[in-house]
Design a protein around this motif. Sequence first.
Motif, PDB file in Angstrom:
ATOM      1  N   UNK A   1      37.548  50.580  29.949  1.00 40.89           N
ATOM      2  CA  UNK A   1      37.321  49.612  31.027  1.00 40.89           C
ATOM      3  C   UNK A   1      36.861  50.282  32.313  1.00 40.89           C
ATOM      4  N   UNK A   2      37.175  51.551  32.484  1.00 42.39           N
ATOM      5  CA  UNK A   2      36.734  52.263  33.681  1.00 42.39           C
ATOM      6  C   UNK A   2      35.212  52.385  33.748  1.00 42.39           C
ATOM      7  N   UNK A   3      34.517  52.151  32.629  1.00 43.15           N
ATOM      8  CA  UNK A   3      33.064  52.233  32.602  1.00 43.15           C
ATOM      9  C   UNK A   3      32.384  50.857  32.598  1.00 43.15           C
ATOM     10  N   UNK A   4      33.182  49.792  32.651  1.00 50.55           N
ATOM     11  CA  UNK A   4      32.598  48.455  32.606  1.00 50.55           C
ATOM     12  C   UNK A   4      31.661  48.210  33.790  1.00 50.55           C
ATOM     13  N   UNK A   5      32.075  48.601  34.988  1.00 50.58           N
ATOM     14  CA  UNK A   5      31.258  48.355  36.167  1.00 50.58           C
ATOM     15  C   UNK A   5      29.909  49.049  36.066  1.00 50.58           C
ATOM     16  N   UNK A   6      29.939  50.325  35.705  1.00 43.68           N
ATOM     17  CA  UNK A   6      28.689  51.080  35.585  1.00 43.68           C
ATOM     18  C   UNK A   6      27.774  50.453  34.546  1.00 43.68           C
ATOM     19  N   UNK A   7      28.372  50.010  33.430  1.00 43.76           N
ATOM     20  CA  UNK A   7      27.574  49.403  32.364  1.00 43.76           C
ATOM     21  C   UNK A   7      26.947  48.091  32.819  1.00 43.76           C
ATOM     22  N   UNK A   8      27.668  47.303  33.611  1.00 45.73           N
ATOM     23  CA  UNK A   8      27.110  46.063  34.150  1.00 45.73           C
ATOM     24  C   UNK A   8      26.004  46.355  35.162  1.00 45.73           C
ATOM     25  N   UNK A   9      26.268  47.280  36.058  1.00 46.30           N
ATOM     26  CA  UNK A   9      25.312  47.597  37.107  1.00 46.30           C
ATOM     27  C   UNK A   9      23.986  48.084  36.536  1.00 46.30           C
ATOM     28  N   UNK A  10      24.065  48.874  35.464  1.00 47.50           N
ATOM     29  CA  UNK A  10      22.852  49.431  34.850  1.00 47.50           C
ATOM     30  C   UNK A  10      22.283  48.537  33.757  1.00 47.50           C
ATOM     31  N   UNK A  11      22.910  47.381  33.544  1.00 47.68           N
ATOM     32  CA  UNK A  11      22.499  46.419  32.526  1.00 47.68           C
ATOM     33  C   UNK A  11      22.549  47.013  31.116  1.00 47.68           C
ATOM     34  N   UNK A  12      23.482  47.922  30.893  1.00 42.61           N
ATOM     35  CA  UNK A  12      23.722  48.437  29.546  1.00 42.61           C
ATOM     36  C   UNK A  12      24.515  47.432  28.711  1.00 42.61           C
ATOM     37  N   UNK A  13      25.231  46.547  29.390  1.00 40.85           N
ATOM     38  CA  UNK A  13      25.877  45.420  28.725  1.00 40.85           C
ATOM     39  C   UNK A  13      25.493  44.157  29.473  1.00 40.85           C
ATOM     40  N   UNK A  14      25.598  43.028  28.791  1.00 40.70           N
ATOM     41  CA  UNK A  14      25.272  41.748  29.407  1.00 40.70           C
ATOM     42  C   UNK A  14      26.468  41.105  30.088  1.00 40.70           C
ATOM     43  N   UNK A  15      27.657  41.440  29.607  1.00 41.27           N
ATOM     44  CA  UNK A  15      28.864  40.801  30.131  1.00 41.27           C
ATOM     45  C   UNK A  15      30.049  41.731  29.902  1.00 41.27           C
ATOM     46  N   UNK A  16      31.034  41.642  30.829  1.00 42.21           N
ATOM     47  CA  UNK A  16      32.249  42.442  30.692  1.00 42.21           C
ATOM     48  C   UNK A  16      33.397  41.699  31.371  1.00 42.21           C
ATOM     49  N   UNK A  17      34.593  41.737  30.794  1.00 50.05           N
ATOM     50  CA  UNK A  17      35.739  41.092  31.440  1.00 50.05           C
ATOM     51  C   UNK A  17      36.269  41.967  32.574  1.00 50.05           C
ATOM     52  N   UNK A  18      36.390  41.377  33.764  1.00 48.37           N
ATOM     53  CA  UNK A  18      36.889  42.107  34.927  1.00 48.37           C
ATOM     54  C   UNK A  18      38.085  41.376  35.517  1.00 48.37           C
ATOM     55  N   UNK A  19      39.048  42.129  35.986  1.00 53.15           N
ATOM     56  CA  UNK A  19      40.175  41.569  36.718  1.00 53.15           C
ATOM     57  C   UNK A  19      40.007  41.816  38.209  1.00 53.15           C
ATOM     58  N   UNK A  20      40.932  41.276  38.983  1.00 55.39           N
ATOM     59  CA  UNK A  20      40.906  41.486  40.424  1.00 55.39           C
ATOM     60  C   UNK A  20      41.650  42.767  40.793  1.00 55.39           C
ATOM     61  N   UNK A  21      41.225  43.454  41.874  1.00 64.33           N
ATOM     62  CA  UNK A  21      40.158  43.067  42.796  1.00 64.33           C
ATOM     63  C   UNK A  21      38.767  43.578  42.394  1.00 64.33           C
ATOM     64  N   UNK A  22      38.650  44.179  41.199  1.00 68.99           N
ATOM     65  CA  UNK A  22      37.355  44.712  40.769  1.00 68.99           C
ATOM     66  C   UNK A  22      36.299  43.621  40.713  1.00 68.99           C
ATOM     67  N   UNK A  23      36.681  42.436  40.223  1.00 66.36           N
ATOM     68  CA  UNK A  23      35.731  41.333  40.114  1.00 66.36           C
ATOM     69  C   UNK A  23      35.141  40.975  41.477  1.00 66.36           C
ATOM     70  N   UNK A  24      36.011  40.818  42.469  1.00 60.20           N
ATOM     71  CA  UNK A  24      35.537  40.455  43.806  1.00 60.20           C
ATOM     72  C   UNK A  24      34.589  41.509  44.364  1.00 60.20           C
TER      73      UNK A  24
END
Length: 355
Positions: A188-211
């Motif tokens: 999960x620590x790599x979910x943000x990077x994967x979303x930002x670079x469009x390596x994945x289309x979707x990822x589940x995020x909790x708060x406050x990471x989502x905000x």
Amino acid sequence: MPSRPASPRLGRRGFLTLAGGALLAAAGCAPQTTNAAHSGPVGELPTGPPPAGTKLAVAVRTSQIQLATSGLDKELDFEVSSWINLNAGPDIIQGFRARSIDIASNAGIPPIQAEAIGVKARIVAVQERPNPTYVFATAPGSAIATAADFKGKRIAFSQGQAQGVVVLRALKKAGLANSDVQLVALPSTQFLTALQSKQVDVAPLGEPTLTKYLTQYGKDGARGVRTDVVDLLTVLWAPLEVLNDPAKAAAVRGYVALWARGVVWAAEHADQWIDAYYVKDQGVSAADGRRIVDSLAKPVFPTSWDKAIAWEQETADLMAEGGFVPKIDVKTLFDRRFEGLAAAAVPAGYREGGA
């Protein structure tokens, strides 16, 4: 076109990525059979304070801040040898294996994953979270609007963490099979990077990471797709060898009560909690902190673990159906010597069934 993910597509056999970089076969080499009986904690739970000099390494960041800000840390009857700022399930499991963590807080899935790879640990406290915890964040520019739109998409998936089972539950509720999507194996620590670079289309995020993510990328078309999928459990858990040590077991017993009281303190002192945790520790604005806190349900600590065990069994069965872990009888994951201790430490209104 978005770049293809560096991580491999997750097939029926999954893997657990640990913090040290080792890739352990969690189910690939494990037979899909019920786990054999094995030893549990021995002896009665100590009722008195731990002997002088007893130490625990605690990996519960929120509790550290709650106890320090409220002053409850003065009631600790053992020495915290270190407050370890780790919370991802794979990191905690690695810490248990390395004997560098004595107690931690996670969702219900990491204890199942630990059992699947032979790391013996037990749940000693339960908090129930009746509201959804995770929101499915989309990559910038994605057209995904509902869970039904996940079909054919690349979804960040960490089978050893709560986010993984939230994905599986969401797919099932949307009428999709695991094979209808591409599960991309990532911690999960790599979910943000994967979303930002469009390596994945979707990822589940909790708060406050989502905000923080939507604040930065919402203008580029990123959005949050909400579902009613609930990740019910927050648990405290500890390695079996810790619970078999009478001195450490006594310290764990005392900590369970303070942990629960700290959670209640945060609920009842929202302004102080927002400032100490969301603003100063997590770096979000006070307004966002308030919005996050207001979205949370009142914490609930059950006096009986029957509902938690049933939920944990449903989760384990879902993981086993997907081929990610062997079939497990989750009753062995709970040290029922501690049952009800967290609930007993908080006012009646915070107990399951309380007013």
